[in-house]
Write a protein that holds these residues in place. Structure first.
Motif, PDB file in Angstrom:
ATOM      1  N   ALA A 171       1.738   7.182  -6.389  1.00  0.00           N
ATOM      2  CA  ALA A 171       0.668   8.141  -6.664  1.00  0.00           C
ATOM      3  C   ALA A 171       0.963   9.492  -6.032  1.00  0.00           C
ATOM      4  O   ALA A 171       0.069  10.347  -5.963  1.00  0.00           O
ATOM      5  CB  ALA A 171      -0.668   7.600  -6.133  1.00  0.00           C
TER       6      ALA A 171
ATOM      7  N   SER B 177      -5.642   9.471   4.603  1.00  0.00           N
ATOM      8  CA  SER B 177      -4.616  10.515   4.769  1.00  0.00           C
ATOM      9  C   SER B 177      -4.828  11.370   6.007  1.00  0.00           C
ATOM     10  O   SER B 177      -4.389  12.519   6.078  1.00  0.00           O
ATOM     11  CB  SER B 177      -4.569  11.409   3.516  1.00  0.00           C
ATOM     12  OG  SER B 177      -4.267  10.662   2.380  1.00  0.00           O
TER      13      SER B 177
ATOM     14  N   GLN C  18       1.060   4.211  -2.760  1.00  0.00           N
ATOM     15  CA  GLN C  18       0.839   5.614  -2.391  1.00  0.00           C
ATOM     16  C   GLN C  18       2.004   6.494  -2.834  1.00  0.00           C
ATOM     17  O   GLN C  18       1.814   7.643  -3.246  1.00  0.00           O
ATOM     18  CB  GLN C  18       0.622   5.723  -0.880  1.00  0.00           C
ATOM     19  CG  GLN C  18      -0.729   5.205  -0.414  1.00  0.00           C
ATOM     20  CD  GLN C  18      -0.935   5.387   1.073  1.00  0.00           C
ATOM     21  OE1 GLN C  18       0.031   5.469   1.828  1.00  0.00           O
ATOM     22  NE2 GLN C  18      -2.189   5.419   1.501  1.00  0.00           N
ATOM     23  N   LYS C  19       3.214   5.950  -2.736  1.00  0.00           N
ATOM     24  CA  LYS C  19       4.376   6.723  -3.181  1.00  0.00           C
ATOM     25  C   LYS C  19       4.313   6.972  -4.685  1.00  0.00           C
ATOM     26  O   LYS C  19       4.603   8.081  -5.174  1.00  0.00           O
ATOM     27  CB  LYS C  19       5.663   5.975  -2.820  1.00  0.00           C
ATOM     28  CG  LYS C  19       6.921   6.708  -3.317  1.00  0.00           C
ATOM     29  CD  LYS C  19       8.100   5.791  -3.327  1.00  0.00           C
ATOM     30  CE  LYS C  19       9.266   6.482  -4.053  1.00  0.00           C
ATOM     31  NZ  LYS C  19      10.395   5.581  -4.279  1.00  0.00           N
TER      32      LYS C  19
ATOM     33  N   LYS D 158      -5.447   5.355   5.358  1.00  0.00           N
ATOM     34  CA  LYS D 158      -5.996   5.268   4.004  1.00  0.00           C
ATOM     35  C   LYS D 158      -6.654   6.579   3.577  1.00  0.00           C
ATOM     36  O   LYS D 158      -6.658   6.922   2.386  1.00  0.00           O
ATOM     37  CB  LYS D 158      -7.012   4.129   3.928  1.00  0.00           C
ATOM     38  CG  LYS D 158      -6.382   2.753   4.041  1.00  0.00           C
ATOM     39  CD  LYS D 158      -7.460   1.661   4.037  1.00  0.00           C
ATOM     40  CE  LYS D 158      -6.836   0.279   4.218  1.00  0.00           C
ATOM     41  NZ  LYS D 158      -7.871  -0.790   4.268  1.00  0.00           N
TER      42      LYS D 158
ATOM     43  N   TYR E   7       2.304   7.349   8.318  1.00  0.00           N
ATOM     44  CA  TYR E   7       2.797   5.972   8.399  1.00  0.00           C
ATOM     45  C   TYR E   7       3.402   5.660   9.763  1.00  0.00           C
ATOM     46  O   TYR E   7       3.356   4.536  10.233  1.00  0.00           O
ATOM     47  CB  TYR E   7       3.804   5.711   7.283  1.00  0.00           C
ATOM     48  CG  TYR E   7       5.033   6.583   7.353  1.00  0.00           C
ATOM     49  CD1 TYR E   7       6.139   6.190   8.113  1.00  0.00           C
ATOM     50  CD2 TYR E   7       5.094   7.793   6.670  1.00  0.00           C
ATOM     51  CE1 TYR E   7       7.267   6.985   8.192  1.00  0.00           C
ATOM     52  CE2 TYR E   7       6.230   8.585   6.750  1.00  0.00           C
ATOM     53  CZ  TYR E   7       7.303   8.182   7.503  1.00  0.00           C
ATOM     54  OH  TYR E   7       8.425   8.956   7.587  1.00  0.00           O
TER      55      TYR E   7
ATOM     56  N   ILE F 277       0.827  -1.204   0.000  1.00  0.00           N
ATOM     57  CA  ILE F 277       0.000   0.000   0.000  1.00  0.00           C
ATOM     58  C   ILE F 277       0.862   1.254   0.000  1.00  0.00           C
ATOM     59  O   ILE F 277       0.610   2.226  -0.741  1.00  0.00           O
ATOM     60  CB  ILE F 277      -0.947  -0.004   1.209  1.00  0.00           C
ATOM     61  CG1 ILE F 277      -1.959  -1.147   1.077  1.00  0.00           C
ATOM     62  CG2 ILE F 277      -1.668   1.322   1.341  1.00  0.00           C
ATOM     63  CD1 ILE F 277      -2.825  -1.338   2.302  1.00  0.00           C
ATOM     64  N   VAL F 278       1.925   1.249   0.794  1.00  0.00           N
ATOM     65  CA  VAL F 278       2.803   2.419   0.891  1.00  0.00           C
ATOM     66  C   VAL F 278       3.507   2.657  -0.445  1.00  0.00           C
ATOM     67  O   VAL F 278       3.676   3.813  -0.878  1.00  0.00           O
ATOM     68  CB  VAL F 278       3.824   2.230   2.029  1.00  0.00           C
ATOM     69  CG1 VAL F 278       4.846   3.358   2.017  1.00  0.00           C
ATOM     70  CG2 VAL F 278       3.121   2.204   3.363  1.00  0.00           C
TER      71      VAL F 278
ATOM     72  N   ARG G 268       1.348  10.206  -3.032  1.00  0.00           N
ATOM     73  CA  ARG G 268       0.683  10.410  -1.735  1.00  0.00           C
ATOM     74  C   ARG G 268       1.562   9.941  -0.574  1.00  0.00           C
ATOM     75  O   ARG G 268       1.167  10.056   0.576  1.00  0.00           O
ATOM     76  CB  ARG G 268      -0.644   9.649  -1.714  1.00  0.00           C
ATOM     77  CG  ARG G 268      -1.680  10.193  -2.688  1.00  0.00           C
ATOM     78  CD  ARG G 268      -2.940   9.373  -2.630  1.00  0.00           C
ATOM     79  NE  ARG G 268      -3.475   9.347  -1.274  1.00  0.00           N
ATOM     80  CZ  ARG G 268      -4.458   8.509  -0.881  1.00  0.00           C
ATOM     81  NH1 ARG G 268      -4.948   7.623  -1.735  1.00  0.00           N
ATOM     82  NH2 ARG G 268      -4.895   8.563   0.362  1.00  0.00           N
ATOM     83  N   GLY G 269       2.707   9.376  -0.893  1.00  0.00           N
ATOM     84  CA  GLY G 269       3.627   8.914   0.131  1.00  0.00           C
ATOM     85  C   GLY G 269       5.051   9.270  -0.223  1.00  0.00           C
ATOM     86  O   GLY G 269       5.322   9.824  -1.298  1.00  0.00           O
TER      87      GLY G 269
END
Length: 489
Positions: free
Chosen positions: A235, A445, A232-233, A443, A449, A228-229, A237-238
């Motif tokens: 995208a 935001s 997100q990265k 999820k 983390y 998931i992380v 978002r991480g």
């Protein structure tokens, strides 16, 4: 011929009685070298309290046979195998045999030593000696002189007997009996410890199994979290830092997995050693571990330890044996009386052996020995025996104190572990709920983390500690069962 031997023995008996009476009178008159007195410490034994804390129930779980106390069929099968093959137990059984033979040896000293023997020899004495001159002028029969080369042929029954006037031999035998009984109690102690060690290792193994399962679940959770992380990265978002943190947590969990696997291997082999066999898998049921309910323990009253715990009974027997050793050492200061006798046939030519009563020989000897001077060795033996008696008393006191404290500590341990388990269970439930909340917030935001990682890690640690708390609960029950003297019956 039988009548002749009977008359001869009667004469010997009268002679023995006369000599025994005479020597006994002398021994009593020589009883001026009195032995020193031993240190009597009977009254210094520690007295057990009448109750444990505030409990005074006479019901005692230590009286329950181990097959009734342990109900897990896999565990009872392991214990049965251990009782058959454990090397420490087998060595202890041989110590019992050694002690039993020592009892027979001491008992044998009380009885007369009787033996039969045959002998032959040849002798020539000088002509110009009193015996040679006498033999030259002596006729065995009319016209038959004593030969120059004189043979010696004999057959006799001999006996020797130490009169146990001061009880030295009886006390030595009684001390050997006490030590034999002590080795029996030593075997019972080994049994109790062996059963407790097998049960303890078995519960530790079940706890490790559950910790391994939990770790594997955590690894799968971290793998999914890492995916998931990474997404997100990608995208935007991480961050790469978040990815590395989750990767590090996954690697840490995988490291823990193999550490637990090693502990499982070592625990399995520890059980195999107790069972006296080479490494092989231990059959067990791990899924119901967290549902196990510790057995309710009744401690009874402290005085029951005196009859329940083998180590206390062994220490008491060793003390009694040491006290008897002092009496044996005291008797060494007094005169000892030994009587020896022999009866048989003796002649210088085999054909003369059948000529009775001329060939009949017998002897009776009484020997009285009393220590008069240079008694340092006897004094040293007495002082050593006296010191060992005192040492045995202190050992008894130490064993008694240790036994009582064992029970008191385990009672407190069971109560505290019960409270610790309940609180740890609530903590685990709370943190499990927190993990779900943290994941949902992450999820959306609304949480970073680090919050997710810390919450998962805390939940994982709490679950591991919950398993350990359950293990300590079960092992605490095993420990107090052993402390109460359970397991050997």
């Amino acid at each position: 011929m039988n009548l002749l031997f009977t008359n001869t023995l009667k004469k010997m008996n009268k002679s023995i009685l006369y000599q025994v009476g005479f020597l006994t009178w002398i021994s009593l008159s020589l009883w001026s070298c009195k032995a020193p007195q031993a240190t009597l410490m009977e009254d210094s034994k520690m007295k057990l309290p009448t109750i444990y804390n505030k409990e005074s129930d006479t019901l005692n779980s230590g009286l329950a046979p181990w097959k009734q106390f342990f109900t897990d069929p896999h565990l009872t099968a392991l214990i049965e195998e251990g009782l058959k093959n454990n090397q420490e137990l087998l060595i202890t059984l041989q110590e019992i045999e050694v002690a039993k033979n020592d009892v027979l040896r001491q008992k044998g000293k009380l009885a007369p030593k009787v033996g039969a023997g045959l002998g032959t020899g040849l002798e020539k004495v000088g002509r110009y000696t009193s015996q040679g001159a006498g033999d030259a002028g002596t006729e065995m029969e009319k016209g038959v002189k004593v030969p120059e080369n004189i043979g010696d042929f004999s057959g006799a029954i001999s006996a020797s007997w130490e009169i146990d006037m001061w009880g030295k031999l009886h006390h030595a035998k009684e001390a050997a009996v006490k030590r034999y009984l002590g080795t029996v109690e030593g075997k019972n102690k080994v049994l109790s410890v062996l059963i407790a060690e097998i049960a303890t290792s078995y519960y530790e193994l079940l706890a490790l199994d559950n910790q391994l399962d939990l770790t594997l679940q955590y690894i799968e959770l971290q793998k999914k979290a890492l995916e998931i992380v990474v997404i997100q990265k990608q995208a935007a978002r991480g961050t790469e830092l978040g990815v590395k943190k989750f990767e590090g947590e996954l690697l840490k969990a995988q490291s823990i997995e193999f550490r637990i696997r090693q502990e499982i291997t070592e625990t399995e082999n520890r059980i195999n050693v107790l069972l006296g066999r080479y490494p092989q898998p231990i059959v067990r049921e791990k899924d119901t571990f967290m549902d196990l309910v510790p057995t309710t323990i009744k401690t009874g009253i402290p005085s029951q330890l005196l009859s329940n715990r083998p180590d206390i009974k062994q220490a008491e027997l060793e003390l009694e044996a040491a006290q008897l050793d002092v009496k044996v050492a005291q008797a060494e200061f007094y005169p000892s009386l030994e009587i020896s006798a022999a009866v048989g046939l003796n002649a210088f030519k085999p054909s003369y052996l059948i000529k009775v009563p001329e060939s009949v020989m017998y002897s009776v000897v009484g020997e009285l020995v009393a220590p008069l001077i240079n008694k340092s060795a006897i004094k040293a033996e007495f002082n050593t025996a006296n010191a060992r008696q005192i040492q045995a008393l202190y050992e008894y006191d130490k064993t008694l104190l240790s036994a009582y404290l064992d029970v008191a500590n385990q009672m407190a341990n069971i109560e505290n572990m019960q409270h610790a388990f309940e609180y740890k269970k609530k903590e685990t439930q709370t943190l499990s709920e927190a993990v779900g909340i943290a994941n949902e917030l992450f999820k959306s935001s609304r949480a970073d983390y680090l919050e997710v990682l810390m919450t998962q890690r805390e939940a994982m640690d709490a679950k591991i500690e919950l398993i350990e708390a359950k293990s300590k609960q079960l092992i605490g029950v095993v420990d107090i069962y052993k402390s109460l003297g359970g397991g050997w019956k």
